[in-house]
Write a protein that holds these residues in place. Structure first.
Motif, PDB file in Angstrom:
ATOM      1  N   ARG A 177      39.341  39.321  30.027  1.00 43.51           N
ATOM      2  CA  ARG A 177      38.326  40.252  30.540  1.00 43.51           C
ATOM      3  C   ARG A 177      38.720  40.788  31.919  1.00 43.51           C
ATOM      4  NH1 ARG A 177      34.893  42.666  27.826  1.00 43.51           N
ATOM      5  NH2 ARG A 177      33.022  42.197  28.974  1.00 43.51           N
ATOM      6  N   PHE A 178      39.346  39.944  32.750  1.00 45.52           N
ATOM      7  CA  PHE A 178      39.788  40.394  34.066  1.00 45.52           C
ATOM      8  C   PHE A 178      40.804  41.528  33.907  1.00 45.52           C
ATOM      9  CE2 PHE A 178      42.363  40.670  37.806  1.00 45.52           C
ATOM     10  CZ  PHE A 178      41.438  40.584  38.825  1.00 45.52           C
ATOM     11  N   LYS A 179      41.753  41.347  33.007  1.00 42.77           N
ATOM     12  CA  LYS A 179      42.784  42.367  32.796  1.00 42.77           C
ATOM     13  C   LYS A 179      42.176  43.666  32.274  1.00 42.77           C
ATOM     14  CE  LYS A 179      46.589  39.156  31.999  1.00 42.77           C
ATOM     15  NZ  LYS A 179      47.551  38.602  31.030  1.00 42.77           N
ATOM     16  N   GLU A 180      41.177  43.559  31.399  1.00 45.35           N
ATOM     17  CA  GLU A 180      40.514  44.743  30.833  1.00 45.35           C
ATOM     18  C   GLU A 180      39.664  45.468  31.873  1.00 45.35           C
ATOM     19  OE1 GLU A 180      37.899  43.298  27.759  1.00 45.35           O
ATOM     20  OE2 GLU A 180      39.549  42.647  26.481  1.00 45.35           O
ATOM     21  N   LEU A 181      38.880  44.716  32.635  1.00 47.99           N
ATOM     22  CA  LEU A 181      37.843  45.287  33.488  1.00 47.99           C
ATOM     23  C   LEU A 181      38.257  45.528  34.937  1.00 47.99           C
ATOM     24  CD1 LEU A 181      34.980  43.017  32.138  1.00 47.99           C
ATOM     25  CD2 LEU A 181      35.331  45.437  31.599  1.00 47.99           C
ATOM     26  N   LYS A 182      39.244  44.785  35.422  1.00 42.08           N
ATOM     27  CA  LYS A 182      39.708  44.889  36.812  1.00 42.08           C
ATOM     28  C   LYS A 182      38.537  44.904  37.804  1.00 42.08           C
ATOM     29  CE  LYS A 182      43.923  47.216  35.387  1.00 42.08           C
ATOM     30  NZ  LYS A 182      43.693  47.115  33.950  1.00 42.08           N
ATOM     31  N   PRO A 183      37.744  43.827  37.811  1.00 39.32           N
ATOM     32  CA  PRO A 183      36.589  43.773  38.727  1.00 39.32           C
ATOM     33  C   PRO A 183      37.017  43.611  40.182  1.00 39.32           C
ATOM     34  CG  PRO A 183      36.923  41.646  37.706  1.00 39.32           C
ATOM     35  CD  PRO A 183      37.905  42.589  37.051  1.00 39.32           C
ATOM     36  N   ASP A 184      36.082  43.865  41.107  1.00 38.16           N
ATOM     37  CA  ASP A 184      36.348  43.679  42.531  1.00 38.16           C
ATOM     38  C   ASP A 184      36.380  42.192  42.891  1.00 38.16           C
ATOM     39  OD1 ASP A 184      36.346  46.487  43.240  1.00 38.16           O
ATOM     40  OD2 ASP A 184      34.181  46.420  42.868  1.00 38.16           O
ATOM     41  N   VAL A 185      35.581  41.407  42.168  1.00 32.05           N
ATOM     42  CA  VAL A 185      35.505  39.968  42.417  1.00 32.05           C
ATOM     43  C   VAL A 185      35.135  39.260  41.113  1.00 32.05           C
ATOM     44  CG1 VAL A 185      33.075  40.039  43.157  1.00 32.05           C
ATOM     45  CG2 VAL A 185      34.541  38.171  43.953  1.00 32.05           C
ATOM     46  N   VAL A 186      35.588  38.013  40.995  1.00 30.50           N
ATOM     47  CA  VAL A 186      35.243  37.204  39.829  1.00 30.50           C
ATOM     48  C   VAL A 186      34.683  35.870  40.310  1.00 30.50           C
ATOM     49  CG1 VAL A 186      37.637  36.394  39.571  1.00 30.50           C
ATOM     50  CG2 VAL A 186      36.092  36.204  37.650  1.00 30.50           C
ATOM     51  N   THR A 187      33.543  35.469  39.731  1.00 30.36           N
ATOM     52  CA  THR A 187      33.003  34.136  40.012  1.00 30.36           C
ATOM     53  C   THR A 187      33.424  33.262  38.844  1.00 30.36           C
ATOM     54  OG1 THR A 187      30.864  34.498  38.897  1.00 30.36           O
ATOM     55  CG2 THR A 187      31.003  35.098  41.232  1.00 30.36           C
ATOM     56  N   ILE A 188      34.015  32.103  39.148  1.00 30.08           N
ATOM     57  CA  ILE A 188      34.576  31.265  38.080  1.00 30.08           C
ATOM     58  C   ILE A 188      34.102  29.821  38.209  1.00 30.08           C
ATOM     59  CG2 ILE A 188      36.669  30.480  36.917  1.00 30.08           C
ATOM     60  CD1 ILE A 188      38.224  32.676  38.240  1.00 30.08           C
ATOM     61  N   ASP A 189      33.510  29.314  37.135  1.00 28.00           N
ATOM     62  CA  ASP A 189      33.167  27.894  37.054  1.00 28.00           C
ATOM     63  C   ASP A 189      34.476  27.116  36.912  1.00 28.00           C
ATOM     64  OD1 ASP A 189      31.776  25.507  36.697  1.00 28.00           O
ATOM     65  OD2 ASP A 189      31.369  25.876  34.580  1.00 28.00           O
ATOM     66  N   ILE A 190      34.542  25.920  37.465  1.00 26.81           N
ATOM     67  CA  ILE A 190      35.783  25.137  37.355  1.00 26.81           C
ATOM     68  C   ILE A 190      35.868  24.412  36.021  1.00 26.81           C
ATOM     69  CG2 ILE A 190      36.998  23.103  38.216  1.00 26.81           C
ATOM     70  CD1 ILE A 190      36.474  23.994  40.995  1.00 26.81           C
ATOM     71  N   THR A 191      34.809  23.699  35.660  1.00 23.38           N
ATOM     72  CA  THR A 191      34.853  22.859  34.470  1.00 23.38           C
ATOM     73  C   THR A 191      34.379  23.642  33.251  1.00 23.38           C
ATOM     74  OG1 THR A 191      34.322  21.007  35.914  1.00 23.38           O
ATOM     75  CG2 THR A 191      34.162  20.619  33.553  1.00 23.38           C
TER      76      THR A 191
ATOM     77  N   GLY B  14      46.276  40.272  44.300  1.00 21.26           N
ATOM     78  CA  GLY B  14      45.195  40.649  45.210  1.00 21.26           C
ATOM     79  C   GLY B  14      43.809  40.340  44.674  1.00 21.26           C
ATOM     80  N   ALA B  15      43.737  39.705  43.509  1.00 21.85           N
ATOM     81  CA  ALA B  15      42.435  39.402  42.896  1.00 21.85           C
ATOM     82  C   ALA B  15      41.590  38.546  43.836  1.00 21.85           C
ATOM     83  CB  ALA B  15      42.640  38.674  41.576  1.00 21.85           C
ATOM     84  N   VAL B  16      40.293  38.861  43.878  1.00 20.70           N
ATOM     85  CA  VAL B  16      39.355  38.112  44.714  1.00 20.70           C
ATOM     86  C   VAL B  16      38.506  37.243  43.797  1.00 20.70           C
ATOM     87  CG1 VAL B  16      37.435  38.277  46.348  1.00 20.70           C
ATOM     88  CG2 VAL B  16      39.307  39.952  46.445  1.00 20.70           C
ATOM     89  N   ALA B  17      38.550  35.923  44.031  1.00 23.71           N
ATOM     90  CA  ALA B  17      37.799  34.990  43.194  1.00 23.71           C
ATOM     91  C   ALA B  17      37.034  33.994  44.043  1.00 23.71           C
ATOM     92  CB  ALA B  17      38.751  34.246  42.265  1.00 23.71           C
TER      93      ALA B  17
END
Length: 119
Positions: free
Chosen positions: A41-55, A74-77
């Protein structure tokens, strides 16, 4: 309007984060329930920021972040997890996370962190 990809294996958490972000001027452009979907989804959407759960099942948030950073250095997470142990925080930051939010969190805290990393 800043575009966000929300990644968490819990549907209720994705919905809660999405609601918080939408009412604070962010645009949630996509969601993912595991690391594999997050990378795609990141590759498709190229968002400004991604929030990611670890587990998460199948691929952890840290593994997904490493692949996202390979694709876009340069991805912001921002990592979001109940796992607030120091070692997890260090691993997330080493993998390229700009910040870390421990669940449960207050809406104001999440918005403040996202605004800070997007400066």
């Amino acid at each position: 309007m800043k575009r966000v990809l929300v990644v968490d294996d819990a549907a209720f958490m994705r919905m809660a984060i999405k609601e918080m972000l939408n009412k604070n001027g962010f645009e949630v452009v996509g969601e993912a329930e595991n690391g594999y979907t997050a990378v795609r989804r990141f590759k498709e959407l190229k968002p400004d920021v991604v929030t990611i759960d670890i587990t998460m099942p199948e691929m952890t948030g840290i593994e997904a972040l490493k692949l996202i950073k390979e694709f876009d250095p340069g991805a912001v997470a921002v990592m979001v997890s109940a796992m607030g142990q120091e070692s997890m925080v260090r691993e997330a930051i080493a993998a390229g996370a700009k910040s870390f939010i421990v669940k449960p969190f207050k809406e104001e805290h999440m918005i403040q962190i996202l605004n800070k990393v997007l400066l």
